[in-house]
Motif scaffolding. Structure first.
Motif, PDB file in Angstrom:
ATOM      1  N   MET A 138      28.108  31.993  -2.921  1.00  0.00           N
ATOM      2  CA  MET A 138      27.429  32.335  -1.670  1.00  0.00           C
ATOM      3  C   MET A 138      25.930  32.356  -1.906  1.00  0.00           C
ATOM      4  O   MET A 138      25.456  32.779  -2.955  1.00  0.00           O
ATOM      5  CB  MET A 138      27.889  33.697  -1.160  1.00  0.00           C
ATOM      6  N   VAL A 139      25.183  31.914  -0.909  1.00  0.00           N
ATOM      7  CA  VAL A 139      23.730  31.889  -1.020  1.00  0.00           C
ATOM      8  C   VAL A 139      23.165  33.274  -0.750  1.00  0.00           C
ATOM      9  O   VAL A 139      23.562  33.954   0.192  1.00  0.00           O
ATOM     10  CB  VAL A 139      23.139  30.880  -0.021  1.00  0.00           C
ATOM     11  N   ALA A 140      22.239  33.719  -1.590  1.00  0.00           N
ATOM     12  CA  ALA A 140      21.602  35.027  -1.428  1.00  0.00           C
ATOM     13  C   ALA A 140      20.093  34.857  -1.425  1.00  0.00           C
ATOM     14  O   ALA A 140      19.557  33.950  -2.063  1.00  0.00           O
ATOM     15  CB  ALA A 140      22.016  35.970  -2.552  1.00  0.00           C
ATOM     16  N   VAL A 141      19.408  35.725  -0.693  1.00  0.00           N
ATOM     17  CA  VAL A 141      17.951  35.685  -0.635  1.00  0.00           C
ATOM     18  C   VAL A 141      17.383  36.354  -1.879  1.00  0.00           C
ATOM     19  O   VAL A 141      17.766  37.463  -2.236  1.00  0.00           O
ATOM     20  CB  VAL A 141      17.416  36.398   0.621  1.00  0.00           C
ATOM     21  N   ILE A 142      16.469  35.678  -2.567  1.00  0.00           N
ATOM     22  CA  ILE A 142      15.779  36.267  -3.705  1.00  0.00           C
ATOM     23  C   ILE A 142      14.510  36.950  -3.236  1.00  0.00           C
ATOM     24  O   ILE A 142      14.273  38.119  -3.480  1.00  0.00           O
ATOM     25  CB  ILE A 142      15.416  35.195  -4.748  1.00  0.00           C
ATOM     26  N   ALA A 143      13.664  36.225  -2.546  1.00  0.00           N
ATOM     27  CA  ALA A 143      12.386  36.776  -2.086  1.00  0.00           C
ATOM     28  C   ALA A 143      11.894  35.933  -0.942  1.00  0.00           C
ATOM     29  O   ALA A 143      12.381  34.846  -0.697  1.00  0.00           O
ATOM     30  CB  ALA A 143      11.365  36.791  -3.222  1.00  0.00           C
ATOM     31  N   THR A 147      14.395  26.704  -2.486  1.00  0.00           N
ATOM     32  CA  THR A 147      13.531  27.331  -1.494  1.00  0.00           C
ATOM     33  C   THR A 147      13.693  26.638  -0.150  1.00  0.00           C
ATOM     34  O   THR A 147      13.649  25.397  -0.076  1.00  0.00           O
ATOM     35  CB  THR A 147      12.053  27.265  -1.927  1.00  0.00           C
ATOM     36  N   LEU A 148      13.885  27.428   0.891  1.00  0.00           N
ATOM     37  CA  LEU A 148      13.889  26.931   2.262  1.00  0.00           C
ATOM     38  C   LEU A 148      12.483  27.094   2.817  1.00  0.00           C
ATOM     39  O   LEU A 148      11.941  28.203   2.836  1.00  0.00           O
ATOM     40  CB  LEU A 148      14.890  27.715   3.110  1.00  0.00           C
ATOM     41  N   SER A 149      11.886  26.010   3.253  1.00  0.00           N
ATOM     42  CA  SER A 149      10.515  26.033   3.775  1.00  0.00           C
ATOM     43  C   SER A 149      10.524  25.634   5.245  1.00  0.00           C
ATOM     44  O   SER A 149      11.122  24.610   5.618  1.00  0.00           O
ATOM     45  CB  SER A 149       9.626  25.064   2.989  1.00  0.00           C
ATOM     46  N   VAL A 185      11.611  30.928   2.025  1.00  0.00           N
ATOM     47  CA  VAL A 185      12.620  31.884   1.568  1.00  0.00           C
ATOM     48  C   VAL A 185      13.247  31.328   0.297  1.00  0.00           C
ATOM     49  O   VAL A 185      13.785  30.218   0.292  1.00  0.00           O
ATOM     50  CB  VAL A 185      13.714  32.108   2.633  1.00  0.00           C
ATOM     51  N   ARG A 186      13.151  32.081  -0.785  1.00  0.00           N
ATOM     52  CA  ARG A 186      13.757  31.670  -2.045  1.00  0.00           C
ATOM     53  C   ARG A 186      15.216  32.108  -2.063  1.00  0.00           C
ATOM     54  O   ARG A 186      15.539  33.266  -1.775  1.00  0.00           O
ATOM     55  CB  ARG A 186      12.996  32.286  -3.222  1.00  0.00           C
ATOM     56  N   LEU A 187      16.094  31.187  -2.413  1.00  0.00           N
ATOM     57  CA  LEU A 187      17.533  31.421  -2.347  1.00  0.00           C
ATOM     58  C   LEU A 187      18.184  31.156  -3.704  1.00  0.00           C
ATOM     59  O   LEU A 187      17.698  30.349  -4.493  1.00  0.00           O
ATOM     60  CB  LEU A 187      18.175  30.523  -1.286  1.00  0.00           C
ATOM     61  N   ARG A 188      19.292  31.841  -3.937  1.00  0.00           N
ATOM     62  CA  ARG A 188      20.066  31.649  -5.156  1.00  0.00           C
ATOM     63  C   ARG A 188      21.539  31.598  -4.793  1.00  0.00           C
ATOM     64  O   ARG A 188      22.001  32.358  -3.933  1.00  0.00           O
ATOM     65  CB  ARG A 188      19.823  32.798  -6.138  1.00  0.00           C
ATOM     66  N   CYS A 189      22.301  30.748  -5.435  1.00  0.00           N
ATOM     67  CA  CYS A 189      23.738  30.646  -5.193  1.00  0.00           C
ATOM     68  C   CYS A 189      24.465  31.608  -6.121  1.00  0.00           C
ATOM     69  O   CYS A 189      24.424  31.455  -7.344  1.00  0.00           O
ATOM     70  CB  CYS A 189      24.224  29.218  -5.427  1.00  0.00           C
TER      71      CYS A 189
END
Length: 695
Positions: free
Chosen positions: A1-6, A555-557, A602-606
């Motif tokens: 699942m994708v999670a928000v890092i920062a 990163t989602l920009s 938004v920085r994302l991590r799986c």
């Protein structure tokens, strides 16, 4: 699942706009202590008589009366900083030093369980950001003007408006206040004019704008032109709400209230808050209060603004910890032709032919009691993506209402039109005595208000299947790519089984509604919004599925490269159908509005939580009035609902979305983009942690 890092947001701000405050009659929890600081700046000796604000001290008196008579504050709990207070006590003059001292004292003395209220009423403006600012980058500082403010001063070492209180200082103080754990409401009633501001006083003669143009502070035009934007970073505190008088590019005003010979000058928002709350006899959330303010503004003909808004949890009751999850739809009337609209459409689950009951946003003393009739009913005639055309009708013993009486009211669905798309579920029992038959019967008994589900025979094409597996009940996707299966281990005839299945089916309906409607919208690029998926220096395609594995980071920009402001909401749909918010986060001080040139990343991590297909959905609408915010499409607990959209969950719980009755979306109004993520259950990731992209 994708999670928000920062997350980090670059924002072009064009106004510091603040609002005023009142509150509920009775607190819902016992407070250890209550404290208030009320600032009303009316005199500006260094700027001249033309900038005098006679209404600011009246705001202080009005709010103090409400705090003491309705909220349980004692006179000794309230510190008033006004010209009048300063006559015998110079330390209570609304100067920079006195204001900052009182604000710091609040942060220093408050603790969890306390209630804190702050009002700042006066002029606001802008100045170029100071060099070395941590939050501004070659941009503009938004400033509040105390009594002892002076005109622009520039030297070799520094430049600025002497004694102004800049936004950096307010942000730092808000961080310290929020960290105390006290229940806080900070309200500002001012604005700055700036080159982009539009006047409201021209529409209402005799009113005074609470703004001082930068030119009037002797800020050189060349210096103003060189400054353009700032970077905003607000720490998140669930216990803190900040209310503003108007949107960026608007002005707030002083007006006479009441509007008669006995009226006094006071802030527009202060007087409207008082009008809204002085007869309330039940708990009210910040969101409900703003809805009532909008209604009262429209009743006065202020359809062009200003538009107040809040940052923080709108479902919280005023100066209390309880949350009200009321779900509402706002009714608006066009005074030119009496036509009625809802600020909700197919994306929110509205369907053609649905009927809604309309009531006032706030229940009034001696007014509508439980079981009494609403103001009237409306029927949905046509549905667009984010709005609907409605008409007043007679229904359930209530006569057809005057459209004018419904303007600004809040509505709830009492009948759902037939034009809906349902989740198809198969629940094949092995025989008449199979517990699955009882489960299906109990799910069907929940009705359409709870579930938009069609049960189909086993041989039919189903989206999901309910089956037994030993001592468990399993809700499994008919096709693996649809989602992840859900296992429930409980007594086969227990209420827990039915409740868990109902909750999961609601979740499925919500996510499918979102994805289906988003697919009907024009691409986000049609509104000038550029969306990119990045990992280090690599840019990945967003028009094809992106293969990712546990541990991948990207990163989602989102950038507004268009010529108009846009309201943007970014949501994540997980493989288990949980919808969560990527942007905006109101409790971090974010709103959905992106001005021209603004960017959001938004920085994302799986994470290794679920595998399968997931989606990132970006919703874009043209900026009109208050920021359009679709964060309440998220599952409860995944986001704080934004003002005016709490009602979305009621209908989205049922996964309703009209396709045949929906008007064709217009590129000038709304757009969307869906990014598909294929998450592998196992397999080593790339050495650099980059996603595996489908080229």
């Amino acid at each position: 699942m994708v999670a928000v890092i920062a997350a980090r947001m670059v924002v072009e701000r064009s106004a510091i706009v603040f609002a005023v405050l009142c509150a509920l009659p009775v607190p819902l929890v016992a407070a250890s202590e209550s404290r208030a600081v009320l600032v009303g700046v009316s005199e500006y000796p260094m700027l001249g008589e033309r900038f005098r604000l006679p209404g600011a001290p009246n705001d202080v008196r009005m709010v103090a009366t409400l705090l003491e008579s309705r909220l349980g504050f004692q006179p000794t709990d309230v510190r008033r900083l006004t010209e009048e207070s300063g006559v015998s006590h110079p330390e209570l003059l609304p100067t920079r030093a006195n204001i900052l001292r009182e604000l710091e004292a609040l942060a220093g003395r408050s603790k969890a369980g306390d209630r804190v209220f702050v009002l700042l009423a006066g002029h606001g403006s802008q100045q170029p950001a100071a060099s070395g600012s941590k939050t501004e980058s070659g941009g503009l500082d938004e400033i509040f003007l105390p009594r002892d403010v002076e005109r622009w001063r520039e030297s070799a070492r520094e430049a600025g408006v002497p004694n102004a209180i800049i936004d950096d200082e307010f942000r730092a103080w808000l961080g310290r206040l929020g960290a105390t754990g006290a229940t806080c409401w900070v309200v500002f009633d001012c604005c700055h004019s700036g080159d982009l501001a539009r006047s409201t006083s021209a529409e209402f003669p005799g009113e005074t704008e609470r703004s001082i143009p930068p030119a009037a502070l002797s800020i050189p035009a060349t210096v103003r032109a060189a400054a353009s934007s700032d970077v905003v970073s607000t720490e998140r505190f669930d216990n803190l709400v900040v209310t503003y008088a108007c949107q960026s590019g608007e002005k707030t005003v002083e007006r006479r209230y009441p509007d008669d010979a006995e009226g006094i000058a006071c802030g527009l928002l202060t007087s409207t808050l008082t009008q809204a709350l002085e007869t309330v006899d039940e708990p009210v959330s910040y969101g409900q209060l703003l809805a009532e303010i909008y209604r009262l503004y429209r009743a006065e003909g202020r359809s062009r603004g200003p538009t107040p808004y809040s940052e923080g949890d709108p479902a919280r009751t005023i100066l209390a910890t309880r949350r009200l999850d009321g779900r509402f739809i706002a009714v608006q009337r066009d005074s030119a032709d009496d036509k009625l609209t809802l600020n909700a459409g197919a994306l929110h689950g509205i369907t053609q032919g649905s009927i809604l009951a309309v009531r006032r946003p706030l229940k009034q003393m001696g007014g509508e009691a439980a079981g009494e009739l609403p103001l009237g009913h409306v029927e949905v005639v046509t549905v667009d993506v984010r709005s609907s055309r409605i008409r007043a009708i007679a229904h359930d013993g209530v006569v057809t209402p005057d459209p004018a009486a419904l303007d600004g009211g809040l509505a709830t669905v009492v009948f759902t039109g037939a034009d809906v798309v349902r989740v198809r579920v198969a629940c094949p029992p092995s025989g008449p005595a199979d517990p699955l038959e009882n489960i299906r019967t109990r799910l069907e008994a929940l009705g359409e208000v709870r579930l938009a589900v069609t049960f189909v025979p086993p041989e039919s094409h189903a989206d999901w299947v309910i089956r037994r597996a030993d001592d468990q009940v399993v809700l499994a996707p008919a096709h693996p790519a649809v989602g992840a299966e859900h296992r429930i281990q409980a007594g086969i005839d227990s209420d827990e089984i039915v409740q868990s299945l109902a909750d999961r089916l609601c979740r499925i309906g919500r996510s499918e509604t979102l994805l289906r409607v988003a697919s009907l919208c024009p691409a986000a690029g049609s509104l000038g919004i550029a969306i990119e998926m990045l990992s280090d220096s690599t840019r990945y395609r967003t028009d094809a599925p992106l293969r990712i594995r546990a541990g991948d980071r990207f990163t989602l920009s989102i950038t507004n490269g268009g010529q108009r402001p846009r309201d943007v909401t970014a949501l994540h749909v997980a493989a288990d159908q949980v919808i969560s918010v990527l942007f905006p986060e109101p409790l971090r001080g974010e709103t959905s509005r992106l001005e021209c040139g603004d960017a959001r990343s938004v920085r994302l991590r799986c994470d290794e939580v679920t595998a399968g297909r997931e989606w990132i959905v970006i919703l874009v609408v043209d900026a009109k009035g208050a920021p359009a915010d679709f964060t309440s499409l998220a599952d409860p607990g995944r986001a704080h609902r934004a003002v005016g959209t709490d009602w979305l969950s009621t209908m989205l719980d049922a996964g309703r979305v009209a396709t045949r009755g929906m008007a064709t979306p217009q590129a000038a109004d709304c757009a969307a983009q869906v990014i598909t993520l294929d998450i592998a259950s196992e397999s080593p990731r790339n050495p650099d942690g980059a996603p595996h992209a489908l080229r």
